[in-house]
Design a protein around this motif. Structure first.
Motif, mmCIF file in Angstrom:
data_model
loop_
_atom_site.group_PDB
_atom_site.id
_atom_site.type_symbol
_atom_site.label_atom_id
_atom_site.label_comp_id
_atom_site.label_asym_id
_atom_site.label_seq_id
_atom_site.Cartn_x
_atom_site.Cartn_y
_atom_site.Cartn_z
ATOM 1 N N VAL A 154 -31.506 -16.873 24.478
ATOM 2 C CA VAL A 154 -32.342 -15.674 24.981
ATOM 3 C C VAL A 154 -32.052 -15.382 26.486
ATOM 4 N N ASN A 155 -31.901 -14.183 26.457
ATOM 5 C CA ASN A 155 -31.569 -13.911 28.095
ATOM 6 C C ASN A 155 -32.835 -13.844 29.076
ATOM 7 N N LEU A 156 -32.663 -14.267 30.226
ATOM 8 C CA LEU A 156 -33.979 -14.446 31.110
ATOM 9 C C LEU A 156 -33.497 -13.627 32.352
ATOM 10 N N SER A 157 -34.132 -12.358 32.812
ATOM 11 C CA SER A 157 -33.820 -12.045 34.194
ATOM 12 C C SER A 157 -34.363 -12.584 35.033
ATOM 13 N N PHE A 213 -28.757 -9.934 16.827
ATOM 14 C CA PHE A 213 -28.363 -11.132 17.180
ATOM 15 C C PHE A 213 -26.856 -11.260 17.025
ATOM 16 N N GLN A 214 -26.169 -11.901 18.030
ATOM 17 C CA GLN A 214 -24.782 -12.040 17.826
ATOM 18 C C GLN A 214 -24.402 -13.451 17.911
ATOM 19 N N PRO A 215 -23.402 -13.658 16.883
ATOM 20 C CA PRO A 215 -23.203 -14.923 16.817
ATOM 21 C C PRO A 215 -22.078 -15.699 17.750
ATOM 22 N N GLN A 272 -17.554 -15.720 21.400
ATOM 23 C CA GLN A 272 -18.553 -14.471 21.137
ATOM 24 C C GLN A 272 -17.756 -13.388 21.548
ATOM 25 N N GLY A 273 -18.089 -12.426 20.609
ATOM 26 C CA GLY A 273 -17.535 -11.132 20.817
ATOM 27 C C GLY A 273 -17.407 -10.236 19.357
ATOM 28 N N TYR A 274 -16.912 -8.941 19.695
ATOM 29 C CA TYR A 274 -16.810 -8.190 18.431
ATOM 30 C C TYR A 274 -16.164 -8.733 17.407
ATOM 31 N N LEU A 275 -14.970 -9.565 17.614
ATOM 32 C CA LEU A 275 -13.992 -10.004 16.570
ATOM 33 C C LEU A 275 -14.737 -11.065 15.774
ATOM 34 N N LEU A 316 -25.434 -20.748 31.866
ATOM 35 C CA LEU A 316 -25.158 -19.674 33.106
ATOM 36 C C LEU A 316 -24.107 -18.458 32.700
ATOM 37 N N ASP A 317 -24.869 -17.346 32.477
ATOM 38 C CA ASP A 317 -24.345 -16.178 31.935
ATOM 39 C C ASP A 317 -23.425 -15.486 32.917
ATOM 40 N N ASP A 318 -22.320 -14.461 32.392
ATOM 41 C CA ASP A 318 -21.573 -13.606 33.004
ATOM 42 C C ASP A 318 -20.967 -14.377 34.167
ATOM 43 N N VAL A 321 -12.068 -12.538 29.727
ATOM 44 C CA VAL A 321 -11.334 -12.487 28.550
ATOM 45 C C VAL A 321 -10.513 -11.675 28.218
ATOM 46 N N GLN A 322 -11.080 -10.013 28.715
ATOM 47 C CA GLN A 322 -10.105 -9.138 28.143
ATOM 48 C C GLN A 322 -8.881 -8.883 28.998
ATOM 49 N N ASP A 323 -8.971 -9.571 30.122
ATOM 50 C CA ASP A 323 -7.650 -9.324 30.908
ATOM 51 C C ASP A 323 -6.732 -10.600 30.962
ATOM 52 N N ALA A 379 -16.851 -18.619 25.739
ATOM 53 C CA ALA A 379 -15.944 -17.034 26.245
ATOM 54 C C ALA A 379 -16.680 -15.918 25.562
ATOM 55 N N GLU A 380 -16.971 -15.003 26.457
ATOM 56 C CA GLU A 380 -17.932 -13.537 25.946
ATOM 57 C C GLU A 380 -16.536 -12.502 25.693
ATOM 58 N N GLY A 381 -17.031 -11.641 24.957
ATOM 59 C CA GLY A 381 -16.150 -10.414 24.756
ATOM 60 C C GLY A 381 -14.912 -10.654 24.047
ATOM 61 N N VAL A 382 -14.906 -11.544 22.992
ATOM 62 C CA VAL A 382 -13.506 -11.713 22.440
ATOM 63 C C VAL A 382 -13.448 -10.598 21.291
ATOM 64 N N LEU A 424 -42.935 -4.768 33.490
ATOM 65 C CA LEU A 424 -43.323 -4.976 31.707
ATOM 66 C C LEU A 424 -42.310 -6.012 31.331
ATOM 67 N N ILE A 425 -41.148 -6.346 32.070
ATOM 68 C CA ILE A 425 -40.320 -7.469 31.568
ATOM 69 C C ILE A 425 -41.013 -8.510 31.479
ATOM 70 N N HIS A 426 -42.239 -8.937 31.946
ATOM 71 C CA HIS A 426 -42.867 -10.303 31.437
ATOM 72 C C HIS A 426 -43.403 -10.255 30.011
HETATM 73 P P1 C2E Z 1 -25.172 -10.198 28.245
HETATM 74 O O1 C2E Z 1 -26.163 -11.164 28.440
HETATM 75 O O2 C2E Z 1 -23.975 -10.162 28.996
HETATM 76 O O3 C2E Z 1 -24.833 -9.689 26.614
HETATM 77 C C1 C2E Z 1 -23.765 -9.357 26.279
HETATM 78 C C2 C2E Z 1 -23.457 -7.945 26.185
HETATM 79 O O4 C2E Z 1 -22.006 -7.927 25.714
HETATM 80 C C3 C2E Z 1 -24.298 -7.310 25.102
HETATM 81 O O5 C2E Z 1 -24.543 -6.065 25.579
HETATM 82 C C4 C2E Z 1 -23.297 -7.271 23.834
HETATM 83 O O6 C2E Z 1 -23.482 -6.184 22.967
HETATM 84 C C5 C2E Z 1 -22.085 -7.049 24.529
HETATM 85 N N1 C2E Z 1 -20.870 -7.542 23.915
HETATM 86 C C6 C2E Z 1 -20.930 -8.693 23.081
HETATM 87 N N2 C2E Z 1 -19.582 -8.905 22.354
HETATM 88 C C7 C2E Z 1 -18.768 -7.938 22.887
HETATM 89 C C8 C2E Z 1 -17.440 -7.522 22.734
HETATM 90 O O7 C2E Z 1 -16.601 -8.278 22.269
HETATM 91 N N3 C2E Z 1 -16.956 -6.481 23.612
HETATM 92 C C9 C2E Z 1 -17.512 -5.826 24.148
HETATM 93 N N4 C2E Z 1 -17.277 -4.724 24.981
HETATM 94 N N5 C2E Z 1 -18.981 -6.052 24.511
HETATM 95 C C10 C2E Z 1 -19.452 -7.023 23.822
HETATM 96 P P2 C2E Z 1 -25.989 -5.402 25.536
HETATM 97 O O8 C2E Z 1 -26.693 -5.925 24.134
HETATM 98 O O9 C2E Z 1 -25.937 -4.112 25.609
HETATM 99 O O10 C2E Z 1 -26.725 -6.141 26.429
HETATM 100 C C11 C2E Z 1 -26.604 -5.758 27.898
HETATM 101 C C12 C2E Z 1 -27.270 -6.760 28.722
HETATM 102 O O11 C2E Z 1 -28.580 -6.853 28.543
HETATM 103 C C13 C2E Z 1 -27.044 -8.376 28.379
HETATM 104 O O12 C2E Z 1 -25.823 -8.837 28.871
HETATM 105 C C14 C2E Z 1 -28.253 -9.009 29.069
HETATM 106 O O13 C2E Z 1 -27.788 -9.016 30.512
HETATM 107 C C15 C2E Z 1 -29.309 -8.040 28.986
HETATM 108 N N6 C2E Z 1 -30.300 -8.151 27.866
HETATM 109 C C16 C2E Z 1 -30.263 -7.887 26.463
HETATM 110 N N7 C2E Z 1 -31.112 -8.408 25.905
HETATM 111 C C17 C2E Z 1 -31.718 -8.990 27.050
HETATM 112 C C18 C2E Z 1 -33.149 -9.757 26.824
HETATM 113 O O14 C2E Z 1 -33.931 -9.855 25.765
HETATM 114 N N8 C2E Z 1 -33.705 -9.910 27.930
HETATM 115 C C19 C2E Z 1 -33.089 -10.004 29.065
HETATM 116 N N9 C2E Z 1 -33.538 -10.405 30.176
HETATM 117 N N10 C2E Z 1 -31.955 -9.236 29.383
HETATM 118 C C20 C2E Z 1 -31.425 -8.663 28.111
#
Ligand code: C2E
Ligand code: CA
Ligand code: CA
Length: 652
Positions: free
Chosen positions: A485-488, A416-418, A625-628, A547-549, A575-577, A604-607, A458-460
């Protein structure tokens, strides 16, 4: 005219039955028929030659002591020598493998030999009958009749050979009898002619019947080798060709290339436009392929939208590469079906024999891996198999096999990531991220195993488990925290997804408004209408949608307006750039404004740095959201983190 009749004569001597009113055939079927005809004649030949030798010896014995003795020995030695030679050769060629096809020349040579033998036997009555004793005449008559019958029987599959052999004997016998003094000459001559006619008719009837049944058999064999829809060779035929090509490669060191390709979005075309349209696309695709490849490039349709080519000529890598490029190019143009334009793309995987293997299964595995890599590089890619793929493929296969039991073996878990609220500086919730701890390979990143789960469906199961486990965790958190929760894309196509989410909520007792689902734009591109209705049902339940990414895909702003979105997640790359690149900064700033006008929140992701966080605060971004703020962590660590406001030390 002259050339025409020469060609006709050539056909006739090559065993063609058209001249006699038999079925007409064209090469290569004619070659296969000749192979059948000749092999039956060859099978009878050794015994026939023994009969020739015995008959010749019998004749010499019959005239032994007469003035013709020397002449007879000379005559017989020619037969015995020739029969011995032909008999032995026929025996050795009969013992080797029966060829699939026989040339016209082979049959013509056989007819010529039959004629030479027939002529020599035909000379027998002419040379010896007149001067022979009554007893010897009876022997000559018997021998001639026997040779006629035996010849007709052994050459029954090739009427022209039967004629070439028996006619000289008929003529020779007729001449000998007619030369003799006596009143019965005319009736005997008539009798001989009618015997001859009867015999030829029987031979012809047999030969025609034989050929017809062979053609029928070949046709039905061909039917099982054709794909009904496209009339291209099917998988069965492809496997045969591949085996043949491999035999040639092993025995004669002949190289060949195997190309595998499919329509990248065939399943979507099928889902979206229906079976009939998808079939029409395949038919059109087969027509394009036929036009753009040569006869020698054996194309086959393997299944669904998957095709293969065995290219045995021009197999330099650049030549194969341009063949692959040609295939990609002809698929680029839209398919016009029932007034609609359907766009399909294809990628090509290539394996080479013997370089990549001399075994069908191995080669198929290689080409499959190459295609897989081509696809991950994007539609329109061409990839040759490379040895490093082998390791990657082995790992993939192992992961695919093990993923099936990973859930049951408790190897999957959620990290879980906050999310940090930039207004209140408090944690607002957590994103659930799948983790797989493989018993021997260690931690497998989701970027590696989620695509495998998607391909194997298997994703289902895994996805349902993730939703339920995330809800189960969140019920124990403070009530103002949400779980995301992420949905593909694959999951969104599943009609049972909605029921699964409803069930997870009711079984765990989590308030629906505390659950958020994250989807990416790719989901929307392939199946916009279906996705919209699913997302609407979810928001009807009060489940929110993020809406992700955002910014990495097509980023159509239409989505923001048309979809029931609560949140936009700006991709980590912006965010990184953003602090180094003014354009990125402008994009982030404008996106926040635009989203707010549409009443959509922004995360904002990846802070990773305090400076990034500062900038985001200044432009009015809602969440970070991010490692910080915090790395994805185990569930056990969460209550501690969640209760604390930002600024205290967060454990990772
Ligand atoms: P995402 O949904 O974009 O998840 C964020 C990814 O960025 C996660 O990688 C996370 O660990 C990483 N991240 C978070 N903060 C930072 C940061 O500050 N810097 C950097 N460099 N990275 C950061 P993770 O866990 O490897 O997940 C990768 C992808 O896998 C996810 O991208 C998501 O698309 C998918 N995923 C993960 N869990 C699930 C799931 O339960 N179901 C589905 N369908 N996809 C999932
Ligand atoms: Ca996500
Ligand atoms: Ca993301």
């Amino acid at each position: 005219m002259q050339r025409l009749s020469a060609a006709r004569l050539g056909d006739l001597l090559a065993g063609d039955l058209r001249v006699f009113g038999g079925p007409s055939t064209i090469e290569p079927l004619a070659g296969r028929i000749r192979a059948e005809q000749v092999s039956i004649v060859l099978r009878n030949t050794p015994l026939g030659m023994v009969a020739n030798i015995l008959n010749a010896v019998t004749f010499v014995m019959a005239v032994w002591g007469s003035p013709d003795q020397t002449k007879a020995i000379l005559w017989a030695s020619v037969i015995i020598g020739a029969a011995g030679f032909v008999g032995l050769r026929a025996r050795s060629s009969f013992q080797s493998v029966k060829p699939r096809s026989v040339s016209r020349r082979t049959t013509q040579n056989l007819v010529r030999n039959a004629f030479l033998f027939g002529t020599w036997w035909g000379a027998l009555p002419v040379l010896f009958f007149g001067a022979a004793t009554n007893a010897a005449q009876v022997v000559i008559t018997c021998l001639s009749a026997g040779m006629i019958a035996g010849g007709a029987a052994s050459f029954y599959t090739i009427p022209i050979a039967a004629i070439a052999y028996t006619l000289p004997i008929f003529v020779g016998s007729a001449v000998a009898i007619v030369w003799m003094e006596g009143a019965v000459n005319l009736p005997v001559a008539i009798l001989i002619v009618s015997y001859a006619i009867t015999l030829f008719r029987a031979v012809l009837a047999h030969a025609s019947e034989f050929t017809q049944s062979f053609i029928l058999q070949t046709e039905s064999e061909n039917a099982i080798r054709r794909d009904v829809l496209t009339s291209l060779p099917n998988r069965f035929s492809f496997n045969e060709r591949l085996e043949n090509a491999l035999v040639d490669a092993r025995q004669f060191d002949q190289h060949f290339a195997l190309l595998l390709f499919d329509l990248s979005n065939f399943d979507e075309v099928d889902d979206h436009f229906g079976r009939a349209m998808a079939d029409a696309v395949l038919v059109e695709m087969a027509a394009r392929l036929r036009k753009s490849t040569r006869e020698s490039d054996g194309i086959a349709r393997l299944e669904g939208g998957e095709f293969a080519i065995i290219a045995a000529r021009d197999i330099r890598p650049d030549q194969i590469g341009s063949l692959a490029k040609q295939i990609i190019d002809v698929m680029r143009a839209p398919f016009l079906i029932e007034g609609r334009e359907i766009y399909c793309r294809t990628s090509v995987g290539i394996a080479l024999a013997p370089t990549d293997g001399l075994d069908a299964n191995q080669l198929l595995r290689c080409v499959d891996t190459a295609l897989h890599r081509a696809k991950t590089l994007g539609a329109g890619s061409i990839q040759f198999f490379s040895a490093s793929d082998d390791d990657a493929a082995a790992r993939r296969n192992a992961l695919e096999r093990d993923l099936a039991s990973a859930l049951a073996n408790d190897e999957l878990w959620l990290a879980f990531q906050p999310f940090l609220d930039l207004g209140s500086e408090r944690i607002r919730g957590f994103e659930a991220l799948l983790r797989w701890q493989h018993p021997t390979l260690g931690a497998i990143p989701p970027s590696e195993f989620i695509p495998i789960a998607e391909e194997t469906a298997l994703i289902h199961t895994i996805g349902h488990w993730a939703v339920k486990t995330a809800c189960l965790a969140a019920v124990h958190w403070p009530r103002d925290l949400r779980v995301s929760v992420n949905l593909s894309a694959v999951q969104l196509k599943d009609k049972a997804l909605l029921d699964g989410i409803v069930m997870a909520l009711s079984e765990t007792g989590l308030e629906p408004k505390r659950l958020e689902v994250e989807i990416t734009e790719s989901v929307l591109i392939s199946d916009f209408e279906d996705a919209i209705s699913l997302l609407q049902s979810l928001s009807f339940l009060s489940v929110t949608v993020a809406l992700d990414d955002f910014g990495t895909g097509f980023s159509s702003l239409t989505y923001l307006r048309k979809l029931p979105l609560s949140r936009l997640k700006i991709d980590r790359s912006f965010v990184q750039d953003m602090l180094a690149d003014a354009d990125c900064a402008a994009i982030v700033r404008s996106l926040v404004q635009l989203a707010h006008e549409l009443r959509i929140e922004v995360t904002a992701e990846g802070v990773e740095t305090p400076e990034q966080l500062d900038y985001l605060r200044r432009v009015g971004c809602d969440e970070a959201q991010g490692y910080l703020i915090g790395k994805p962590v185990r569930i056990d660590d969460i209550p501690g983190i969640a209760a604390k406001p930002f600024g205290l030390e967060l454990s990772n």
